[in-house]
Design a protein around this motif. Structure first.
Motif, PDB file in Angstrom:
ATOM      1  N   ILE A  54     -39.048  33.096   8.295  1.00 34.31           N
ATOM      2  CA  ILE A  54     -38.959  33.424   9.208  1.00 34.31           C
ATOM      3  C   ILE A  54     -40.381  34.086   8.891  1.00 34.31           C
ATOM      4  CG2 ILE A  54     -38.813  34.832  11.034  1.00 34.31           C
ATOM      5  CD1 ILE A  54     -37.391  31.941  10.583  1.00 34.31           C
ATOM      6  N   GLU A  55     -41.663  34.327   9.269  1.00 35.06           N
ATOM      7  CA  GLU A  55     -42.976  34.949   9.003  1.00 35.06           C
ATOM      8  C   GLU A  55     -42.997  36.494  10.234  1.00 35.06           C
ATOM      9  OE1 GLU A  55     -46.098  32.791   9.996  1.00 35.06           O
ATOM     10  OE2 GLU A  55     -46.091  30.890   8.534  1.00 35.06           O
TER      11      GLU A  55
ATOM     12  N   PRO B  95     -23.974  27.903   9.978  1.00 33.69           N
ATOM     13  CA  PRO B  95     -24.035  29.665  10.080  1.00 33.69           C
ATOM     14  C   PRO B  95     -24.784  30.430  10.130  1.00 33.69           C
ATOM     15  CG  PRO B  95     -22.338  28.806   7.828  1.00 33.69           C
ATOM     16  CD  PRO B  95     -23.195  27.121   8.382  1.00 33.69           C
ATOM     17  N   SER B  96     -25.616  31.390  10.647  1.00 31.62           N
ATOM     18  CA  SER B  96     -26.344  32.351  10.771  1.00 31.62           C
ATOM     19  C   SER B  96     -25.290  32.867   9.648  1.00 31.62           C
ATOM     20  CB  SER B  96     -26.197  33.010  12.226  1.00 31.62           C
ATOM     21  OG  SER B  96     -27.096  32.048  12.876  1.00 31.62           O
ATOM     22  N   ILE B  97     -26.682  33.571   8.904  1.00 31.25           N
ATOM     23  CA  ILE B  97     -26.184  34.586   7.842  1.00 31.25           C
ATOM     24  C   ILE B  97     -26.892  35.967   7.806  1.00 31.25           C
ATOM     25  CG2 ILE B  97     -25.373  33.743   6.165  1.00 31.25           C
ATOM     26  CD1 ILE B  97     -28.057  33.946   4.626  1.00 31.25           C
ATOM     27  N   LYS B  98     -27.816  35.891   9.118  1.00 29.90           N
ATOM     28  CA  LYS B  98     -29.026  37.004   8.854  1.00 29.90           C
ATOM     29  C   LYS B  98     -29.826  37.361  10.286  1.00 29.90           C
ATOM     30  CE  LYS B  98     -31.073  38.296   4.178  1.00 29.90           C
ATOM     31  NZ  LYS B  98     -32.439  38.549   3.480  1.00 29.90           N
ATOM     32  N   ARG B  99     -30.020  38.476  10.686  1.00 24.76           N
ATOM     33  CA  ARG B  99     -30.565  38.583  12.331  1.00 24.76           C
ATOM     34  C   ARG B  99     -31.811  39.206  12.208  1.00 24.76           C
ATOM     35  NH1 ARG B  99     -25.761  41.011  14.046  1.00 24.76           N
ATOM     36  NH2 ARG B  99     -25.241  39.352  15.164  1.00 24.76           N
ATOM     37  N   SER B 100     -32.958  38.993  13.475  1.00 23.08           N
ATOM     38  CA  SER B 100     -34.297  39.375  13.458  1.00 23.08           C
ATOM     39  C   SER B 100     -33.585  40.167  14.851  1.00 23.08           C
ATOM     40  CB  SER B 100     -34.986  38.652  13.330  1.00 23.08           C
ATOM     41  OG  SER B 100     -36.041  39.015  13.232  1.00 23.08           O
ATOM     42  N   TYR B 101     -34.723  41.315  14.635  1.00 23.29           N
ATOM     43  CA  TYR B 101     -35.006  41.737  15.713  1.00 23.29           C
ATOM     44  C   TYR B 101     -36.424  41.719  15.905  1.00 23.29           C
ATOM     45  CZ  TYR B 101     -29.860  43.499  16.564  1.00 23.29           C
ATOM     46  OH  TYR B 101     -28.879  43.664  16.483  1.00 23.29           O
ATOM     47  N   ASP B 102     -37.015  41.371  15.481  1.00 17.77           N
ATOM     48  CA  ASP B 102     -38.646  41.280  15.834  1.00 17.77           C
ATOM     49  C   ASP B 102     -38.985  40.249  17.156  1.00 17.77           C
ATOM     50  OD1 ASP B 102     -41.487  41.010  15.656  1.00 17.77           O
ATOM     51  OD2 ASP B 102     -41.355  40.446  13.504  1.00 17.77           O
TER      52      ASP B 102
ATOM     53  N   VAL C 114     -41.061  38.741  18.593  1.00 14.43           N
ATOM     54  CA  VAL C 114     -42.825  38.083  18.198  1.00 14.43           C
ATOM     55  C   VAL C 114     -42.071  37.196  17.459  1.00 14.43           C
ATOM     56  CG1 VAL C 114     -44.775  37.890  17.026  1.00 14.43           C
ATOM     57  CG2 VAL C 114     -44.175  39.615  18.117  1.00 14.43           C
ATOM     58  N   ALA C 115     -41.059  36.868  16.420  1.00 16.17           N
ATOM     59  CA  ALA C 115     -40.348  36.329  15.742  1.00 16.17           C
ATOM     60  C   ALA C 115     -39.354  35.977  16.722  1.00 16.17           C
ATOM     61  CB  ALA C 115     -40.044  36.672  14.341  1.00 16.17           C
ATOM     62  N   CYS C 116     -38.432  36.454  17.265  1.00 13.31           N
ATOM     63  CA  CYS C 116     -37.313  36.081  18.019  1.00 13.31           C
ATOM     64  C   CYS C 116     -38.308  34.409  19.145  1.00 13.31           C
ATOM     65  CB  CYS C 116     -36.954  36.609  18.606  1.00 13.31           C
ATOM     66  SG  CYS C 116     -35.451  38.012  17.552  1.00 13.31           S
ATOM     67  N   ALA C 117     -39.681  35.206  19.642  1.00 16.35           N
ATOM     68  CA  ALA C 117     -39.996  34.509  20.704  1.00 16.35           C
ATOM     69  C   ALA C 117     -40.188  33.045  20.499  1.00 16.35           C
ATOM     70  CB  ALA C 117     -41.280  35.247  21.594  1.00 16.35           C
ATOM     71  N   LYS C 118     -40.846  33.509  18.851  1.00 14.11           N
ATOM     72  CA  LYS C 118     -42.127  31.842  18.547  1.00 14.11           C
ATOM     73  C   LYS C 118     -40.840  30.716  17.645  1.00 14.11           C
ATOM     74  CE  LYS C 118     -45.290  31.045  14.627  1.00 14.11           C
ATOM     75  NZ  LYS C 118     -45.703  31.440  13.130  1.00 14.11           N
ATOM     76  N   TYR C 119     -39.650  31.288  17.548  1.00 11.89           N
ATOM     77  CA  TYR C 119     -39.268  30.535  16.667  1.00 11.89           C
ATOM     78  C   TYR C 119     -37.710  29.812  17.257  1.00 11.89           C
ATOM     79  CZ  TYR C 119     -42.292  31.458  12.690  1.00 11.89           C
ATOM     80  OH  TYR C 119     -43.064  31.576  11.671  1.00 11.89           O
TER      81      TYR C 119
ATOM     82  N   MET D  21     -31.828  37.543  17.421  1.00  8.23           N
ATOM     83  CA  MET D  21     -31.941  35.682  16.515  1.00  8.23           C
ATOM     84  C   MET D  21     -31.323  36.001  15.942  1.00  8.23           C
ATOM     85  SD  MET D  21     -35.205  32.820  16.232  1.00  8.23           S
ATOM     86  CE  MET D  21     -35.831  33.584  14.620  1.00  8.23           C
ATOM     87  N   SER D  22     -29.932  34.959  15.196  1.00 17.14           N
ATOM     88  CA  SER D  22     -29.556  34.593  14.445  1.00 17.14           C
ATOM     89  C   SER D  22     -29.819  33.099  13.901  1.00 17.14           C
ATOM     90  CB  SER D  22     -28.159  34.100  14.860  1.00 17.14           C
ATOM     91  OG  SER D  22     -27.533  35.449  15.491  1.00 17.14           O
ATOM     92  N   ILE D  23     -30.252  33.804  11.811  1.00 15.17           N
ATOM     93  CA  ILE D  23     -30.739  32.691  11.564  1.00 15.17           C
ATOM     94  C   ILE D  23     -30.081  32.383  10.297  1.00 15.17           C
ATOM     95  CG2 ILE D  23     -32.999  32.316  10.116  1.00 15.17           C
ATOM     96  CD1 ILE D  23     -33.464  35.180  11.274  1.00 15.17           C
ATOM     97  N   CYS D  24     -29.604  30.838   9.929  1.00 18.64           N
ATOM     98  CA  CYS D  24     -28.992  30.711   8.961  1.00 18.64           C
ATOM     99  C   CYS D  24     -29.599  30.848   7.293  1.00 18.64           C
ATOM    100  CB  CYS D  24     -28.558  29.022   9.058  1.00 18.64           C
ATOM    101  SG  CYS D  24     -30.017  28.318   8.819  1.00 18.64           S
ATOM    102  N   LYS D  25     -29.070  30.683   6.329  1.00 17.11           N
ATOM    103  CA  LYS D  25     -29.409  30.753   4.793  1.00 17.11           C
ATOM    104  C   LYS D  25     -30.326  29.634   4.753  1.00 17.11           C
ATOM    105  CE  LYS D  25     -27.749  30.407  -0.232  1.00 17.11           C
ATOM    106  NZ  LYS D  25     -26.306  29.474  -0.759  1.00 17.11           N
TER     107      LYS D  25
END
Length: 673
Positions: A292-293, A261-268, A270-275, A282-286
């Motif tokens: 994520i760079e 389950p996701s706990i954080k969110r990125s609006y970058d 470049v990172a969203c396209a890459k990962y 993009m939602s990211i789990c613990k």
């Protein structure tokens, strides 16, 4: 190269438009592979553009900004043309015969990649466009639609520079009326509450103006997230509701193996396209957010609130004497120590934790104690009326079907279908309990309350009393009857005390326009039907001792005069049963003696002028024609006293002309000069 890219982009848009024409005209419709390939081209092209957007501009993806800073980040192409090409494709989507799931998924992925490139006019349309696909797209994509709304489109379009917030009530209605997964309802509402004020008003608008299916979900959510804090309600009856929890989306990192389950969110971007091979967010789990760079901050995601009934303050340091929760805070400062689950707070904690200037901007929600003279007044009144009307409409529908037993309806519609129908109907019939609770807690009939508002609610309440009066003594009937005793009667007595003239007006046969609601007034009806409706309401109220002798003497003459003047003789038998029940001496539910029941007649015969005496005799004649049983001695006494005063009555002067002679008409005078 830029020219070639623009030409290719425009050519693909024309291809998309051509798909619409070929599908709608059924002329060589494109294959599923053609449609999906074209949509994937747009998705990958747009994500490729996002890779060139500097990471320090990630805040542009959180809220729509109508300035050159955003538009300068990507090539100038016909993005609105692509948007309307997708809209056209959605128009013909229902007639696509195969591969709907794959095509619908490609459309959703393309819209997520496209939203950042659109102008304000297109952005404002996105929330409604997406929500309206519920029920059109395959049901397995409902969760993806709601996820796109919650995580991306609604937060982006509800900025100061866009008007997507205006579509929130209709988006709520469209989602809530699809019960495929009730957890999606909670997800959408909590997402809105974490980012937007006045969600209470949005939900109230759905109850007041939405569909019946949406109203069921909306009122359950309203009572779950904004529990009533009126002590009379809390102490006398536990509020019952049904809400389903939701689960956070799995990790969207394409290299994640656990998909927790996701706990954080990125609006970058470049990172969203890459990962994630996606556009922000993009939602990211613990287990993944440390990998994520990015030099941009990752935001914690509000976790689901428990679906269980909880009205106690959840602040661990709460020392208040009254720990009943009155509000919920969604700000990270408050929920960080609560595993990022929104925090229910009592009044003391709600005030204390937000007393410092830094906490004033916290996104928090609380209920209210009274709606009069607030922005919610109109919608709250309409919500109460609509909830009461749901029960009345459902019960009237049963009467129209001849009150067939449940087992027979199940046999006629199939066992499983019958069960679904009855479950839905029972839930609709019980909606009035929420209306009664809202009415008692938030719409008190205080002296300062608007008279027309009290009259509007009162008229629908009387209709509710009427339609529920003959319920069988089952669990539903007993529950609704208990509501009358616990809440409705008290509200009505207070309304009579503070708004007596309104009460009398609502009992009259000629209702004012604001009180023409429910029953016969909600359909094409004759004067006879309206009369039957009004008499039924008065009969249903009589056992509750709200019709005093003074009220009776003012109301019943108006009714008898209206029946005499407006009802044809052939329609009188349809009113006979109701009038017999009202005047029946052995079963009369009025709280005074039988001789008082007819005092409106006797007083006119004994003391009235010529016109009043004639009215009394007309009414007496009407009651006799209706087979109303009266004491013969009482009637004789009235006649004797009336005869004694006949010489004193001022009879109108009779015209001495012979009525048998033919009228000669106007006299013609000819003057000869």
């Amino acid at each position: 190269m830029a020219t070639t890219r623009a030409a290719t982009f425009s050519a693909k848009i024309r291809t998309l438009t051509d798909f619409h024409t070929r599908i709608s005209c059924n002329q060589q419709p494109p294959s599923n592979a053609e449609i999906i390939t074209t949509l994937r081209y747009f998705q990958q092209t747009l994500i490729g553009f996002l890779k060139d957007v500097p990471s320090n501009n990630s805040t542009l993806f959180e809220k729509f900004v109508a300035d050159s800073q955003r538009t300068s980040q990507y090539p100038n192409l016909n993005y609105s043309g692509l948007f309307y090409g997708i809209v056209n494709l959605l128009d013909v989507f229902p007639i696509i015969t195969s591969g709907q799931t794959a095509i619908a998924e490609a459309i959703l992925d393309t819209l997520k990649a496209l939203y950042f490139f659109l102008d304000r006019e297109c952005v404002d349309q996105l929330p409604y466009l997406l929500a309206s696909q519920l029920g059109t797209f395959p049901a397995e994509l409902d969760k993806k639609i709601v996820q796109l709304l919650c995580d991306c489109i609604l937060p982006y379009s509800t900025s100061d520079d866009a008007f997507g917030g205006l579509s929130v009530p209709v988006v709520l209605m469209l989602v809530l009326q699809h019960p495929s997964d009730p957890g999606l309802h909670s997800w959408l509402l909590e997402s809105l509450m974490s980012r937007r004020e006045n969600v209470y008003h949005d939900l109230l608008s759905v109850i007041a103006k939405g569909t019946s299916e949406a109203r069921i979900s909306a009122v359950n959510l309203l009572f779950h997230y904004w529990p009533l804090i009126n002590p009379q309600i809390l102490h006398r009856k536990p509020i019952q509701y049904r809400v389903h929890g939701w689960s956070p989306v799995p990790c969207q990192n394409t290299m994640c193996t656990e998909k927790g389950p996701s706990i954080k969110r990125s609006y970058d971007p470049v990172a969203c396209a890459k990962y994630g091979d996606t556009s922000p967010p993009m939602s990211i789990c613990k287990g993944c957010f440390d990998q994520i760079e990015t030099d941009q901050p990752l935001y914690f995601i509000c976790q689901p609130m428990p679906a269980s009934h909880s009205v106690v303050c959840q602040n661990k340091g709460c020392e208040a004497s009254n720990r009943i929760a009155v509000g919920t805070c969604f700000a990270e400062d408050c929920i960080r120590a609560h595993q990022h689950v929104p925090l229910r707070l009592c009044q003391e904690c709600f005030t204390h934790l937000h007393a410092n200037p830094g906490a004033e901007a916290h996104r928090r929600h609380s209920g209210m104690t009274c709606v009069w003279n607030t922005i919610l007044e109109r919608d709250m009144i309409e919500a109460v009326v609509k909830l009461l009307k749901e029960t009345s409409a459902s019960l009237e529908g049963i009467e129209g079907e001849g009150k067939r037993p449940k087992w027979l309806r199940q046999l006629e519609g199939g066992q499983s279908l019958g069960r679904d129908i009855d479950s839905m109907s029972d839930e609709r019939r019980m909606l009035s309990r929420y209306g009664i609770w809202l009415m008692a807690a938030l719409c008190p009939p205080a002296p300062e309350a608007p008279s027309h508002a009290i009259g509007y609610i009162m008229s629908m309440l009387f209709q509710w009393f009427s339609t529920t009066a003959l319920l069988p003594n089952d669990s539903m009937g007993a529950a609704l009857e208990q509501l009358k005793t616990d809440f409705a009667s008290d509200w009505m007595n207070l309304a009579i005390s503070n708004h007596y003239e309104v009460f009398v007006t609502i009992l009259m046969p000629d209702l004012p326009e604001y009180a023409q609601v429910g029953g016969a007034w909600d359909k094409f009806s004759s004067k006879k039907d309206q009369m039957k409706d009004g008499l039924s309401k008065m009969l249903a109220l009589m056992p509750y001792d709200v019709i005093s002798f003074e009220t009776w003497n003012r109301v019943i003459p108006k009714w008898l005069r209206a029946i005499s003047d407006d009802i044809e003789d052939e329609d009188l038998p349809e009113l006979k049963i109701l009038l017999c029940k009202i005047f029946e001496p052995d079963l009369c539910p009025l709280p005074f003696e039988t001789n008082k029941v007819y005092e409106f007649i006797s007083s006119r015969l004994l003391k009235g002028n010529y016109e009043e005496t004639l009215d009394a005799l007309d009414w007496l004649h009407l009651l006799c024609r209706m087979d109303i049983t009266m004491s013969l001695n009482m009637v004789f006494d009235m006649f004797i006293e009336c005869l004694k005063r006949l010489p004193d009555l001022n009879f109108p002067i009779k015209n001495e002309e012979n009525d048998l002679e033919e009228d000669p008409g106007p006299l013609a005078v000819q003057v000869v000069m």
